[in-house]
Design an enzyme around this catalytic site. Sequence first.
Site, PDB file in Angstrom:
ATOM      1  N   VAL A   1     -34.488 -33.717 -47.613  1.00  0.00           N
ATOM      2  CA  VAL A   1     -35.482 -32.794 -47.058  1.00  0.00           C
ATOM      3  C   VAL A   1     -36.296 -33.524 -45.989  1.00  0.00           C
ATOM      4  O   VAL A   1     -36.644 -34.694 -46.164  1.00  0.00           O
ATOM      5  CB  VAL A   1     -36.439 -32.306 -48.179  1.00  0.00           C
ATOM      6  CG1 VAL A   1     -37.511 -31.403 -47.623  1.00  0.00           C
ATOM      7  CG2 VAL A   1     -35.664 -31.598 -49.268  1.00  0.00           C
ATOM      8  N   CYS A   2     -36.600 -32.814 -44.911  1.00  0.00           N
ATOM      9  CA  CYS A   2     -37.465 -33.324 -43.847  1.00  0.00           C
ATOM     10  C   CYS A   2     -38.269 -32.141 -43.300  1.00  0.00           C
ATOM     11  O   CYS A   2     -38.154 -31.037 -43.831  1.00  0.00           O
ATOM     12  CB  CYS A   2     -36.625 -34.005 -42.758  1.00  0.00           C
ATOM     13  SG  CYS A   2     -35.647 -32.856 -41.772  1.00  0.00           S
ATOM     14  N   PRO A   3     -39.051 -32.312 -42.253  1.00  0.00           N
ATOM     15  CA  PRO A   3     -39.869 -31.193 -41.769  1.00  0.00           C
ATOM     16  C   PRO A   3     -39.071 -29.978 -41.276  1.00  0.00           C
ATOM     17  O   PRO A   3     -39.397 -28.853 -41.611  1.00  0.00           O
ATOM     18  CB  PRO A   3     -40.680 -31.797 -40.621  1.00  0.00           C
ATOM     19  CG  PRO A   3     -40.752 -33.247 -40.938  1.00  0.00           C
ATOM     20  CD  PRO A   3     -39.437 -33.568 -41.604  1.00  0.00           C
TER      21      PRO A   3
END
Length: 106
Positions: free
Chosen positions: A63-65
């Site tokens: 997960v990232c932005p």
Amino acid sequence: MDGEISPEEVAELLASDDPPRIVDVRGPDAFEQGHIPGSESVPFADLPDRVESLADADHVVTVCPHGNASVQAARLIKSYAGTADARVESMAGGLDAWDGDLTTGE
């Protein structure tokens, strides 16, 4: 990498008896401000040194932005010999697309 997974599918898996390991690749400050409950903070820059800690995982979701860095993180994790048999996916759209609750703090 085994592809992308929707935020809705991630939420369903987290509610199941066999949830994936959620690896949040943002920096520590961003992680502290809000992250998916149960996720672990492994900043992208630290991932090469910490990928070995994921060797026992059957399923990893990165997960990232926005869903871009997490694709690269998933590829790196999948390339590690210890996770070759694991299902490794990136959450499509990143945290921008996450509709669920976020936890603050570590």
